[in-house]
Write a protein that holds these residues in place. Structure first.
Motif, PDB file in Angstrom:
ATOM      1  N   UNK B  52       0.798  -1.313   0.081  1.00 45.89           N
ATOM      2  CA  UNK B  52      -0.040  -0.092   0.058  1.00 45.89           C
ATOM      3  C   UNK B  52       0.826   1.087  -0.003  1.00 45.89           C
ATOM      4  N   UNK B  53       0.190   2.343  -0.151  1.00 43.75           N
ATOM      5  CA  UNK B  53       1.023   3.585  -0.274  1.00 43.75           C
ATOM      6  C   UNK B  53       1.832   3.775   1.130  1.00 43.75           C
ATOM      7  N   UNK B  54       1.005   3.475   2.384  1.00 41.65           N
ATOM      8  CA  UNK B  54       1.870   3.903   3.457  1.00 41.65           C
ATOM      9  C   UNK B  54       2.955   2.985   3.742  1.00 41.65           C
ATOM     10  N   UNK B  55       2.929   1.569   3.060  1.00 40.74           N
ATOM     11  CA  UNK B  55       3.964   0.628   3.395  1.00 40.74           C
ATOM     12  C   UNK B  55       4.863   0.956   2.268  1.00 40.74           C
ATOM     13  N   UNK B  56       4.768   1.404   1.098  1.00 44.25           N
ATOM     14  CA  UNK B  56       5.731   2.044   0.239  1.00 44.25           C
ATOM     15  C   UNK B  56       6.884   2.807   0.967  1.00 44.25           C
ATOM     16  N   UNK B  57       6.473   3.866   1.770  1.00 44.14           N
ATOM     17  CA  UNK B  57       6.987   5.055   2.349  1.00 44.14           C
ATOM     18  C   UNK B  57       8.165   4.159   3.230  1.00 44.14           C
ATOM     19  N   UNK B  58       7.756   3.273   3.848  1.00 45.74           N
ATOM     20  CA  UNK B  58       8.820   2.381   4.730  1.00 45.74           C
ATOM     21  C   UNK B  58       9.721   1.624   3.962  1.00 45.74           C
ATOM     22  N   UNK B  59       9.341   1.266   2.556  1.00 40.30           N
ATOM     23  CA  UNK B  59      10.233   0.449   1.816  1.00 40.30           C
ATOM     24  C   UNK B  59      11.397   1.576   1.022  1.00 40.30           C
ATOM     25  N   UNK B  60      10.879   2.562   0.701  1.00 46.78           N
ATOM     26  CA  UNK B  60      11.695   3.512  -0.337  1.00 46.78           C
ATOM     27  C   UNK B  60      12.636   4.307   0.738  1.00 46.78           C
ATOM     28  N   UNK B  61      12.476   4.152   2.121  1.00 45.99           N
ATOM     29  CA  UNK B  61      13.402   4.795   2.992  1.00 45.99           C
ATOM     30  C   UNK B  61      14.654   3.954   2.722  1.00 45.99           C
ATOM     31  N   UNK B  62      14.761   2.633   2.421  1.00 48.27           N
ATOM     32  CA  UNK B  62      15.511   1.850   2.337  1.00 48.27           C
ATOM     33  C   UNK B  62      16.491   1.579   1.338  1.00 48.27           C
ATOM     34  N   UNK B  63      15.868   2.462   0.321  1.00 55.03           N
ATOM     35  CA  UNK B  63      16.943   2.510  -0.986  1.00 55.03           C
ATOM     36  C   UNK B  63      18.004   2.880  -0.704  1.00 55.03           C
ATOM     37  N   UNK B  64      18.240   4.022   0.175  1.00 53.37           N
ATOM     38  CA  UNK B  64      19.509   4.578   0.399  1.00 53.37           C
ATOM     39  C   UNK B  64      19.531   4.960   1.766  1.00 53.37           C
ATOM     40  N   UNK B  65      20.683   4.650   2.458  1.00 52.55           N
ATOM     41  CA  UNK B  65      20.748   4.915   4.124  1.00 52.55           C
ATOM     42  C   UNK B  65      20.981   6.462   4.087  1.00 52.55           C
ATOM     43  N   UNK B  66      21.713   6.972   3.057  1.00 52.70           N
ATOM     44  CA  UNK B  66      22.311   8.275   3.461  1.00 52.70           C
ATOM     45  C   UNK B  66      21.168   9.317   3.079  1.00 52.70           C
ATOM     46  N   UNK B  67      20.364   9.009   1.911  1.00 51.23           N
ATOM     47  CA  UNK B  67      19.432   9.987   1.783  1.00 51.23           C
ATOM     48  C   UNK B  67      18.072   9.390   2.067  1.00 51.23           C
ATOM     49  N   UNK B  68      18.006   9.271   3.371  1.00 49.51           N
ATOM     50  CA  UNK B  68      16.897   8.405   3.937  1.00 49.51           C
ATOM     51  C   UNK B  68      15.487   9.389   3.840  1.00 49.51           C
ATOM     52  N   UNK B 143      13.414   9.745  17.077  1.00 50.91           N
ATOM     53  CA  UNK B 143      13.401   8.688  17.865  1.00 50.91           C
ATOM     54  C   UNK B 143      14.608   7.672  17.230  1.00 50.91           C
ATOM     55  N   UNK B 144      15.126   7.867  16.076  1.00 54.54           N
ATOM     56  CA  UNK B 144      16.231   6.990  15.504  1.00 54.54           C
ATOM     57  C   UNK B 144      17.087   7.699  14.913  1.00 54.54           C
ATOM     58  N   UNK B 145      18.378   7.306  14.965  1.00 54.66           N
ATOM     59  CA  UNK B 145      19.379   7.975  14.204  1.00 54.66           C
ATOM     60  C   UNK B 145      19.117   8.204  12.779  1.00 54.66           C
ATOM     61  N   UNK B 146      18.787   7.020  12.241  1.00 60.39           N
ATOM     62  CA  UNK B 146      18.488   6.980  10.818  1.00 60.39           C
ATOM     63  C   UNK B 146      17.130   6.480  10.280  1.00 60.39           C
ATOM     64  N   UNK B 147      16.699   6.520   9.273  1.00 61.86           N
ATOM     65  CA  UNK B 147      15.381   5.741   9.019  1.00 61.86           C
ATOM     66  C   UNK B 147      14.457   6.140   9.869  1.00 61.86           C
ATOM     67  N   UNK B 148      13.742   7.455   9.740  1.00 66.27           N
ATOM     68  CA  UNK B 148      13.207   8.025  10.756  1.00 66.27           C
ATOM     69  C   UNK B 148      11.691   7.722  10.706  1.00 66.27           C
ATOM     70  N   UNK B 149      11.099   7.426   9.611  1.00 65.90           N
ATOM     71  CA  UNK B 149       9.543   6.935   9.451  1.00 65.90           C
ATOM     72  C   UNK B 149       8.657   8.062   9.738  1.00 65.90           C
TER      73      UNK B 149
END
Lengths: 139, 395, 145
Positions: B52-68, B143-149
């Protein structure tokens, strides 16, 4: 090989292998060398060649194109060599397990001895993982 | 076919991904460069069609860790573009705040890498040490150093606690002081200047032909910045300058990034001021997304991130296209790497700030006069710096 | 706004159906005109190619280019529809727009599209892949809407 492992635990040389990661775990691994967490005071050093390494730090979900190369590099490492899987990707594939490019068994490509889960794991968690490894080697 | 496992190693400590470059060398000069990519390819576009669209956001965060943050921002812009959905004002300021903090952290990371490649390990250690306050700010906000959601369609997921804004301002002050120190080093250090000036030039015409984006293009005189061209979120409401230089060499790319970091901390302060006064909701209730196509983009630290979504009325996209900025910046190597000495190859390849989660590499060198050889590019690069230092100090 | 109108005025004989939204213009172009339209957008109007998207719909395989006009923030998206599914062919725009080389290679690999006039038609992401080039073209599923 108990005596050998005890010597190893005093100063572990680490080789960092990234097989299709998103790079966040890799940056956190490099963060461990910077002045805030400074792993070099524990004797841990990053090396450039797998033949010098005692521990391989693996990150990323291994995709099909890079899997034969990961296997080859593991075979080139001088044994005993322990493999630590950093992050959720080597442990379970994270969100990529349904990908068309990732459909092999990770255990057949490279056997992993220690998992440090987290996406990415906090640097403190990684230090604890390494300390556990040293504890196991010392036992 | 045998692969020479990198002199600079795909698995070298500081080069995260593997790419397969083949440099053709004639004596000391690089005459051609070829690329083989695909080692990082994990199939985001196909997995996204099942989420779903909201799940896609979680997925695309993990394309690149620096441009998260960049990928989720572009993704929500695309979904919001399908139906022209508006977001609340407070959410716009929070999105801009997180995006600009990410720019500061990414540029500091690059300064460290550039320093390491030319042998200034002190620059590496200091830049990464002064990155820590930025990561602390992220931890306070999300709440997180990276991959903020943090991103959602229609706003953001978490609010900034007003009691913490004073602490955030203090951390921005620490970062500012150190940035001035790095800017001073770039301006005054003679070794840095002679090492980076005139190296790996990308002309204005080549930058336009290859459709380059980001600091790579802005250092060659091309005015392209999504924050000014199509101001989304709060970019139309804050004050900042677009940095464009004319030279096109590695030194100009360095200076563009330094000045951009200083502009970013200006934007961060303005957002923090506004967040104290602007109240309201942070998330608009979004019903169904209609049938249509949407284009969303965002200015990541490396350039323009582009997302395209095609919907069919259900809660999943039927096509989700992702294009990261390194995809268009990396082919510019074919223009900027020809005719440079091998000692400068490494810093030129690193100057586009390649984010290889979008690609992968290993370097194999082909020398016209000898058999394929393994040159230690890192060692060559550092030796050149030492030589320049001796000339400047001794002569 | 006047740039969009100028474009529509000049090219109205060359393009088909048009969908216009705020800041976005999607229009269909027959295969024989795509090189001229792309040339006009890239050279005369000074647009930059962001990327291209390929989709398989019920009516055929569509290739959608995305040209960004950096002075106004608008997007111009020409679309080429190929109805021959077994051997989709179209003209490549790489001779005019050098930045299109990589993305056309990727589309050729995963959808089997042949780009006539492309200088280097090799696979980009799955070269020497153990499971074969194109990985069985997993995107080839027909969609509706």
């Amino acid at each position: 090989m108990g005596w050998y492992n005890k010597r190893l635990a005093k100063s572990i040389w680490v080789f960092h292998m990234s097989a299709s990661p998103c790079n966040k775990c890799d940056i956190e691994i490099l963060d461990l060398l910077t002045p805030k967490y400074d792993l070099e005071r524990l004797g841990i050093k990053l090396v450039g060649s797998v033949r010098h390494a005692d521990v391989i730090l693996l990150s990323g979900v291994i995709n099909n194109k890079v899997a034969p190369i990961v296997k080859k590099i593991y075979e080139q490492a001088a044994k005993p060599c322990f493999v630590v899987g950093v992050g959720t990707c080597p442990a379970s594939g994270c969100c990529f397990k349904e990908s068309h490019n990732v459909d092999h068994k990770r255990e057949e490509t490279i056997p992993i001895d220690l998992y440090i889960p987290g996406c990415p794991p906090q640097p403190e968690a990684m230090i604890e993982g390494v300390a556990k490894l040293m504890g196991v080697l010392n036992a | 076919m045998s692969r020479n496992v990198i002199p600079v190693g795909p698995y070298h400590p500081l080069l995260e991904e593997a790419e397969y470059f083949t440099l053709t060398v004639d004596g000391e000069t690089v005459t051609d460069i070829d690329l083989d990519i695909g080692w990082m390819h994990r199939g985001h576009e196909l997995i996204s069609e099942r989420k779903t669209f909201t799940q896609s956001i979680y997925l695309v965060e993990r394309i690149c860790g620096i441009c998260s943050t960049s990928h989720p921002l572009a993704c929500v812009h695309a979904v919001e573009d399908v139906d022209n959905i508006e977001i609340p004002e407070r959410a716009a300021y929070i999105r801009t705040l997180v995006g600009e903090l990410e720019r500061i952290h990414s540029h500091l990371l690059w300064f460290g890498l550039a320093g390491h490649f030319i042998g200034y390990d002190t620059l590496w250690m200091w830049c990464w040490k002064y990155r820590e306050p930025v990561l602390q700010m992220f931890e306070i906000i999300s709440g997180n150093r990276n991959h903020y959601g943090m991103m959602r369609v229609g706003g953001v997921a978490q609010d900034v606690d007003p009691a913490k804004i004073k602490e955030l301002r203090k951390l921005v002050d620490t970062i500012d002081k150190k940035m001035l120190m790095i800017a001073g080093a770039a301006k005054d250090d003679p070794v840095l200047r002679s090492r980076l000036k005139g190296v790996g030039v990308l002309t204005n015409k080549d930058a336009i032909d290859y459709c380059a984006v980001g600091p790579t293009a802005r250092a060659s005189g091309v005015h392209t910045d999504v924050r000014k061209d199509e101001p989304n979120d709060a970019y139309g409401w804050v004050d900042f300058d677009e940095i464009v230089l004319e030279g096109g060499d590695v030194y100009d790319k360095f200076v563009v990034r330094v000045l951009e970091t200083i502009e970013s901390s200006k934007i961060v302060r303005q957002c923090l001021d506004k967040l104290e006064t602007v109240k309201g909701p942070i998330l608009n209730n979004v019903g169904e997304i209609g049938i249509g196509e949407g284009i969303g983009r965002y200015e990541a630290p490396r350039g323009e991130v582009f997302h395209f979504i095609r919907t069919d009325g259900t809660n999943r996209p039927i096509r989700h296209k992702v294009r990261a900025p390194s995809y268009v910046n990396i082919p510019t190597f074919q223009a900027s790497c020809k005719g440079i000495p091998v000692t400068d190859a490494l810093i030129t390849l690193a100057s586009v700030d390649p984010c290889y989660c979008c690609t992968e590499r290993a370097i194999r060198i082909i020398d016209k006069n000898h058999d394929p050889t393994r040159l230690d590019l890192m060692k060559l690069s550092r030796e050149k710096t030492e030589q320049i230092r001796r000339e400047i100090n001794g002569g | 706004m006047h740039k969009k109108e100028k474009f529509l005025d000049k090219m109205k004989n060359k393009i088909g159906d048009t969908i216009e939204k705020k800041g976005r213009l999607y229009f269909e172009v027959p295969n024989e005109n795509i090189l001229e339209v792309a040339g006009y957008l890239f050279i005369d109007m000074g647009c930059r190619l962001s990327t291209a998207t390929c989709m398989e719909m019920y009516r055929g395989i569509e290739v959608l280019y995305h040209f960004s006009d950096d002075t106004t923030g608008d997007y111009f998206c020409p679309r080429v529809v190929m109805t021959n599914r077994n051997n989709p062919t179209m003209n490549s725009i790489s001779p005019v727009v050098k930045g299109a080389e990589w993305i056309e290679r990727e589309m050729a690999e995963y959808w089997g599209v042949t780009f006539k006039g492309h200088p280097r038609p090799e696979p980009l992401l799955t070269k020497d892949h153990p499971k074969g080039e194109g990985l069985g073209q997993p995107f080839r599923i027909r969609r509706q809407a």
